[in-house]
Design a protein around this motif. Sequence first.
Motif, PDB file in Angstrom:
ATOM      1  N   TYR A  83      -7.806  33.577  58.492  1.00  0.00           N
ATOM      2  CA  TYR A  83      -8.828  33.008  58.135  1.00  0.00           C
ATOM      3  C   TYR A  83      -9.777  33.568  58.789  1.00  0.00           C
ATOM      4  CZ  TYR A  83      -7.211  28.111  58.122  1.00  0.00           C
ATOM      5  OH  TYR A  83      -6.048  27.202  57.544  1.00  0.00           O
ATOM      6  N   ILE A  84     -10.184  35.174  60.033  1.00  0.00           N
ATOM      7  CA  ILE A  84     -10.756  35.884  59.901  1.00  0.00           C
ATOM      8  C   ILE A  84     -10.492  37.291  59.025  1.00  0.00           C
ATOM      9  CG2 ILE A  84     -11.198  38.152  61.705  1.00  0.00           C
ATOM     10  CD1 ILE A  84     -10.756  36.098  64.071  1.00  0.00           C
ATOM     11  N   GLY A  85      -9.127  38.036  59.063  1.00  0.00           N
ATOM     12  CA  GLY A  85      -9.091  38.135  57.430  1.00  0.00           C
ATOM     13  C   GLY A  85      -9.863  37.651  56.466  1.00  0.00           C
ATOM     14  N   GLU A  86      -9.470  37.116  55.774  1.00  0.00           N
ATOM     15  CA  GLU A  86      -9.929  35.989  54.692  1.00  0.00           C
ATOM     16  C   GLU A  86     -11.321  36.657  54.997  1.00  0.00           C
ATOM     17  OE1 GLU A  86      -8.947  32.101  53.832  1.00  0.00           O
ATOM     18  OE2 GLU A  86      -6.908  32.500  54.115  1.00  0.00           O
ATOM     19  N   GLY A  87     -11.901  35.833  55.337  1.00  0.00           N
ATOM     20  CA  GLY A  87     -13.111  36.261  56.026  1.00  0.00           C
ATOM     21  C   GLY A  87     -14.228  37.677  55.591  1.00  0.00           C
ATOM     22  N   LEU A  88     -13.018  38.677  56.171  1.00  0.00           N
ATOM     23  CA  LEU A  88     -13.501  39.980  56.261  1.00  0.00           C
ATOM     24  C   LEU A  88     -13.086  40.252  54.999  1.00  0.00           C
ATOM     25  CD1 LEU A  88     -12.035  41.410  59.150  1.00  0.00           C
ATOM     26  CD2 LEU A  88     -14.760  41.467  58.832  1.00  0.00           C
ATOM     27  N   SER A  89     -12.924  39.739  53.771  1.00  0.00           N
ATOM     28  CA  SER A  89     -11.864  40.550  52.849  1.00  0.00           C
ATOM     29  C   SER A  89     -13.109  39.954  51.563  1.00  0.00           C
ATOM     30  CB  SER A  89     -10.844  39.264  51.871  1.00  0.00           C
ATOM     31  OG  SER A  89     -11.519  37.356  52.138  1.00  0.00           O
ATOM     32  N   GLY A  90     -13.781  39.654  52.236  1.00  0.00           N
ATOM     33  CA  GLY A  90     -15.422  39.256  51.289  1.00  0.00           C
ATOM     34  C   GLY A  90     -17.023  39.969  51.531  1.00  0.00           C
ATOM     35  N   LEU A  91     -16.506  40.539  53.215  1.00  0.00           N
ATOM     36  CA  LEU A  91     -17.897  40.902  53.425  1.00  0.00           C
ATOM     37  C   LEU A  91     -17.170  42.536  53.584  1.00  0.00           C
ATOM     38  CD1 LEU A  91     -19.866  41.307  55.934  1.00  0.00           C
ATOM     39  CD2 LEU A  91     -18.310  41.563  57.121  1.00  0.00           C
ATOM     40  N   LEU A  92     -16.151  42.534  53.778  1.00  0.00           N
ATOM     41  CA  LEU A  92     -16.128  44.664  53.840  1.00  0.00           C
ATOM     42  C   LEU A  92     -16.571  44.862  52.208  1.00  0.00           C
ATOM     43  CD1 LEU A  92     -12.612  45.439  55.135  1.00  0.00           C
ATOM     44  CD2 LEU A  92     -15.403  45.223  56.425  1.00  0.00           C
ATOM     45  N   PRO A  93     -16.159  44.422  51.531  1.00  0.00           N
ATOM     46  CA  PRO A  93     -16.297  44.739  49.916  1.00  0.00           C
ATOM     47  C   PRO A  93     -18.066  45.232  49.885  1.00  0.00           C
ATOM     48  CG  PRO A  93     -14.626  43.544  49.601  1.00  0.00           C
ATOM     49  CD  PRO A  93     -15.075  42.874  51.197  1.00  0.00           C
ATOM     50  N   SER A  94     -18.699  43.825  50.515  1.00  0.00           N
ATOM     51  CA  SER A  94     -19.931  43.797  49.856  1.00  0.00           C
ATOM     52  C   SER A  94     -20.858  44.827  51.279  1.00  0.00           C
ATOM     53  CB  SER A  94     -20.230  42.482  50.853  1.00  0.00           C
ATOM     54  OG  SER A  94     -20.208  40.928  50.424  1.00  0.00           O
ATOM     55  N   LEU A  95     -20.063  44.982  52.294  1.00  0.00           N
ATOM     56  CA  LEU A  95     -20.921  46.305  52.912  1.00  0.00           C
ATOM     57  C   LEU A  95     -21.117  47.435  52.091  1.00  0.00           C
ATOM     58  CD1 LEU A  95     -19.551  45.747  57.009  1.00  0.00           C
ATOM     59  CD2 LEU A  95     -22.346  45.415  55.865  1.00  0.00           C
ATOM     60  N   VAL A  96     -19.574  47.755  51.429  1.00  0.00           N
ATOM     61  CA  VAL A  96     -18.972  49.289  50.271  1.00  0.00           C
ATOM     62  C   VAL A  96     -20.258  48.814  49.941  1.00  0.00           C
ATOM     63  CG1 VAL A  96     -17.374  50.229  49.281  1.00  0.00           C
ATOM     64  CG2 VAL A  96     -16.878  49.088  51.317  1.00  0.00           C
ATOM     65  N   ALA A  97     -20.466  47.551  48.987  1.00  0.00           N
ATOM     66  CA  ALA A  97     -21.502  47.300  47.656  1.00  0.00           C
ATOM     67  C   ALA A  97     -22.903  47.812  48.040  1.00  0.00           C
ATOM     68  CB  ALA A  97     -21.143  45.822  47.107  1.00  0.00           C
ATOM     69  N   LEU A  98     -23.196  47.928  49.821  1.00  0.00           N
ATOM     70  CA  LEU A  98     -24.029  47.519  49.755  1.00  0.00           C
ATOM     71  C   LEU A  98     -24.626  49.204  50.148  1.00  0.00           C
ATOM     72  CD1 LEU A  98     -25.354  45.340  53.204  1.00  0.00           C
ATOM     73  CD2 LEU A  98     -26.420  45.732  50.556  1.00  0.00           C
ATOM     74  N   GLY A  99     -23.154  50.251  50.961  1.00  0.00           N
ATOM     75  CA  GLY A  99     -22.889  51.479  50.351  1.00  0.00           C
ATOM     76  C   GLY A  99     -23.729  51.878  49.731  1.00  0.00           C
ATOM     77  N   GLN A 100     -22.770  51.524  48.151  1.00  0.00           N
ATOM     78  CA  GLN A 100     -22.798  51.999  47.130  1.00  0.00           C
ATOM     79  C   GLN A 100     -24.460  52.070  46.352  1.00  0.00           C
ATOM     80  OE1 GLN A 100     -20.462  49.536  44.379  1.00  0.00           O
ATOM     81  NE2 GLN A 100     -20.294  51.486  42.534  1.00  0.00           N
ATOM     82  N   GLY A 101     -25.323  51.206  46.815  1.00  0.00           N
ATOM     83  CA  GLY A 101     -26.181  50.917  46.024  1.00  0.00           C
ATOM     84  C   GLY A 101     -26.472  50.308  44.634  1.00  0.00           C
TER      85      GLY A 101
END
Length: 434
Positions: free
Chosen positions: A153-171
């Motif tokens: 379940y933690i992994g499933e949550g991170l599946s949404g968190l990590l792309p969001s963080l990368v998108a933040l860095g992408q601008g």
Amino acid sequence: MVKITCCSDSKVNVIVYIIVILFGMGSWVAVNGLWVELPIMVPNLPERWKLPSYLTVIIQLANIGPLLVTLGYLCCKNKVNEKILIYSILLIGTLACVLLAFFWDTTAYVFGEEHSVALFALDFSLSVVDCTSSVLFLPYMALFHVNYMTALYIGEGLSGLLPSLVALGQGVGKVSCQNLSIVNETTNISSYHVQSIYQDVSFPVEYFCFFLCGMMLVCGLAFTLLNYLPYCKKEHLTQKACTGTELYEFNNKAESSVKKRSNNISPAQIAFYLSLITVINSLTNGILSGIQSYSCLPYGNDAYHLTVTLSKIANPVVCFMALLLPVTSTILIASFVTMGTGISVYIILMASQSPTPWMYDEPVGPPLMISAWVVMGSLMTFSKVSIASVLRQEGKTALMWCGAVTQIGSLIGAIISYVLVNVMTLFESAPVCS
């Protein structure tokens, strides 16, 4: 061997626990990643901000995948091989991410209108992969001790968190507004208008798609380690190959054990919980997903992007809180859902007033809308996790119905959203710059 002791006095191998998290991260990473990348895709695609409503319906149509797997369990339970099916969907997901990098902006005319046919087809493939993972990853985890389930379940949550963080860095979604003067050659009169100029991002959509592909590969590698690495196999409940028959017998024993500890929830309570799950998913996965741009864009492009990103970040945080602070009170859970539904009504009303909703030109407007989305999502996520924990006491059948009404509610909400946005055209997009 590094071990930690959980509250159930069962030791858990930390390294294996992390590998399970990496395995769970591949569950919804593709769909979540595509969603946070929409602000870059939308200006280049013919659907513009109607695109989210299309994608919402496509995601729900992809439930054909878990439906077929569920029928396989019911009709041929002794012949279902989870390992082969998981490897198959991971391969499809990886290939779809690669193709998405090259063809995401390819369009074609359908019934006289230009549409993003390549994106729709690839989104359907990724959605089938992610939806089907829900009915494959959980049965596979029966091979491990129950404490490893939280890692999934933690992994499933991170599946949404990590792309969001990368998108933040992408601008993603950074826009500047520029005043332009246009001179009418006939009357020699100048007119002014504001033009939105999308700033260059750190890296293009293609690189982001390759990142999603990498996440799928990490999931596949983690799954391979869990299956064949002797260090991980020591954590298996049995050293034998887990055939469909053995897994089915293990699930039956586990269900019997759970029922012995049941609090004897009445059928009326179960029906009430299932109705709450239907409402929650109809709103969060259907109606609100399709109108998110209409509710947020009037408050600015930054407000839209922050809403999507912060909502993804809040999801795993709230899931972790639900593990630390479990709630089993029916009244309290119903209160959370009621509050979440009330905030949802506010969001829908603001979306219906686009492009000039209440307080759209006030400094407090954007923070209020962002807070509404984050609080609503947190309340609904906490309620879902709490309800699932309660229904777990009633065994496998109750959880099966929980999964069924989750998909039914999501489908109903997606259909409502599509009709409101694309058929009745009740919502009007707000300009990025006004």
